[in-house]
Write a protein that holds these residues in place. Structure first.
Motif, mmCIF file in Angstrom:
data_model
loop_
_atom_site.group_PDB
_atom_site.id
_atom_site.type_symbol
_atom_site.label_atom_id
_atom_site.label_comp_id
_atom_site.label_asym_id
_atom_site.label_seq_id
_atom_site.Cartn_x
_atom_site.Cartn_y
_atom_site.Cartn_z
ATOM 1 N N VAL A 1 0.822 -1.218 0.000
ATOM 2 C CA VAL A 1 0.000 0.000 0.000
ATOM 3 C C VAL A 1 0.853 1.264 0.000
ATOM 4 O O VAL A 1 0.414 2.315 -0.481
ATOM 5 C CB VAL A 1 -0.988 0.022 1.193
ATOM 6 C CG1 VAL A 1 -1.917 -1.168 1.154
ATOM 7 C CG2 VAL A 1 -0.255 0.084 2.530
ATOM 8 N N ARG B 1 -5.237 1.041 -3.860
ATOM 9 C CA ARG B 1 -4.738 0.448 -2.615
ATOM 10 C C ARG B 1 -5.454 -0.850 -2.274
ATOM 11 O O ARG B 1 -4.831 -1.823 -1.846
ATOM 12 C CB ARG B 1 -4.882 1.443 -1.456
ATOM 13 C CG ARG B 1 -3.831 2.525 -1.437
ATOM 14 C CD ARG B 1 -3.692 3.128 -0.052
ATOM 15 N NE ARG B 1 -4.922 3.701 0.446
ATOM 16 C CZ ARG B 1 -5.170 4.992 0.543
ATOM 17 N NH1 ARG B 1 -4.269 5.877 0.109
ATOM 18 N NH2 ARG B 1 -6.298 5.444 1.037
ATOM 19 N N ALA C 1 -6.656 -3.286 3.093
ATOM 20 C CA ALA C 1 -6.595 -1.835 2.911
ATOM 21 C C ALA C 1 -7.317 -1.126 4.051
ATOM 22 O O ALA C 1 -6.851 -0.094 4.554
ATOM 23 C CB ALA C 1 -7.215 -1.447 1.572
#
Length: 444
Positions: free
Chosen positions: A155, A163, A367
């Motif tokens: 990320v 992401r 994420a």
């Protein structure tokens, strides 16, 4: 490569606002492969706990109590995972993500290979289960640092709009490892019982040595996180005690991360452990469950990234809530299908709960967790949140549900179903209380 050399490489070729896509792909592949190898090793142990370690290391107990004893050593690895998150998160937030990931992979590969070499209690007595427990704890510490670090690398290298997708490519390392572990154990499980228990179960563990060499070669070639290097450049050094800073300023995010992760991990691990014990208790072939688990996780290699792409487009919370709702609805039907003993219905059960319902959760979860924390504490926060969730959800669940099932005399599965539904409901409520993180600025 040192952090100084990494800094020069990133400064010349990459920055967070304009990422080098070739380097992003290299980093993500390294993280994916690393997680696949580590979860292969880690989930070998879960399968062996259900099928092997009871009779091999605790043969003086009744079959059900031997399984519970094996699950107790299994749980020890999950208890150790938060410790790994704290240790590697601390140094990962101070010294860099890459170095820690090389260390976690090395620890896991060596520990898993040694599990395959442990003599039986007939040769060394009580030292055998003691060694098994120690190696399991080493595994837990290694995995505790692996997932958070690999996720951070992904990320922190990619752009904001992708992401979720790139985080999911790290997450599918877990189903890849599950597929490999299930196929490896499913294959040796076809041996006659005497050969399987004598030497066959050791083969998948010994293969860890080959995977370790491959993983280290690839991991050594990636660059350090550009966000970490940028923070290091501006501040001179990162926070001296990331954990203290995390608990002082971001403790609410830690609690939400722990509980959010616990529910789906409980459901996931039941499929990898207790369901196999349950099928064997009913008198059916446990190898069917192993191959069903492999097929469901094979589907997840494509399903997780699809769901992650949807989370990049519509948000993390909607996907998580859909996944939790499906899990709650499908727990009961899952056991109904498995209890028929029909191989095709068993495969359908694993697909419904372990793939269809799991996709929206695991597609968004990586994420969602990483976006809750700042760069100074992200490795520590994500690792501790996820690993404490794994301890509560996955580490203790096989022991708890097997005990619940045993308390019914092995005749009723309703208590297990109720336990899993309650767990998922609590996790779902945490998502309801959380803010959407899709647009979060993680460069700070």
């Amino acid at each position: 490569m040192s952090t100084t050399a990494d800094a020069a490489l990133v400064s010349e070729h990459s920055d967070y606002s304009n990422p080098d896509h070739r380097e992003v792909r290299r980093v993500v592949f390294s993280g994916y492969l690393g997680c696949a190898i580590e979860f292969y090793d880690f989930l070998l142990y879960s399968t062996a706990s259900a099928l092997v370690f009871g009779p091999v290391f605790f043969g003086n107990l009744t079959p059900l109590m031997a399984t519970i004893a094996a699950y107790a050593t299994f749980a020890a690895g999950y208890v150790a995972r938060p410790l790994g998150g704290i240790i590697f998160g601390h140094f990962g937030d101070k010294l860099g993500r890459k170095r820690m990931l090389v260390m976690t992979m090395t620890m896991m590969g060596i520990a898993s290979t040694f599990v395959g070499l442990i003599p039986t209690p007939h040769s060394i007595g009580l030292l055998a289960p003691v060694l098994l427990l120690i190696l399991r704890i080493v595994q837990g510490i290694a995995v505790g640092g692996e997932y958070g670090g690999a996720l951070m690398m992904a990320v922190e290298h990619c752009d904001q709009k992708k992401r979720g997708f790139y985080a999911s490519l790290i997450a599918i390392g877990a189903p890849t490892g599950t597929v490999l572990a299930s196929l490896a154990f499913g294959t040796v499980r076809l041996l006659p019982d005497s050969q399987f228990l004598q030497w066959g179960w050791r083969v998948p563990f010994l293969l860890s040595a080959l995977l370790l060499v491959l993983g280290l070669y690839i991991r050594a070639r990636v660059s350090e996180s550009p966000l970490f290097l940028e923070a290091l450049k501006h501040e001179g050094e990162m926070s001296r005690f990331p954990l203290a800073q995390l608990l002082r300023y971001e403790w609410k995010a830690v609690i939400l991360a722990v509980i959010t992760a616990a529910g789906p991990l409980a459901v996931y691990i039941v499929g990898a452990t207790f369901t196999q014990t349950y099928i064997g208790h009913l008198g059916f072939d446990s190898s069917v469950a192993l191959f069903a688990l492999a097929i469901a996780n094979g589907v997840n290699l494509f399903w997780f990234p699809i769901c992650a792409h949807l989370s990049d487009k519509y948000g993390r919370r909607p996907l998580l809530l859909v996944g939790f709702a499906m899990s709650i609805l499908l727990v009961g039907p899952n056991f109904m299908l498995v209890s028929t003993g029909n191989p095709y219905l068993t495969m359908l059960a694993f697909w419904l709960l372990g793939s269809l319902a799991a996709g929206p959760i695991y597609g968004a979860l990586g994420a969602f967790l990483s976006e809750k924390f700042s760069t100074r504490t992200r490795y520590t926060g994500t690792s501790i949140g996820y690993q404490l969730g794994s301890t509560l959800g996955a580490g203790l669940t096989p022991l708890i549900v097997t005990s619940i099932f045993a308390s019914s005399g092995g005749t009723s599965i309703s208590g297990v179903i109720a336990f899993l539904i309650a767990f998922c409901t609590v996790s779902m409520l945490c998502v309801v209380m959380s803010k959407e993180t899709r647009e979060a600025d993680i460069s700070k």
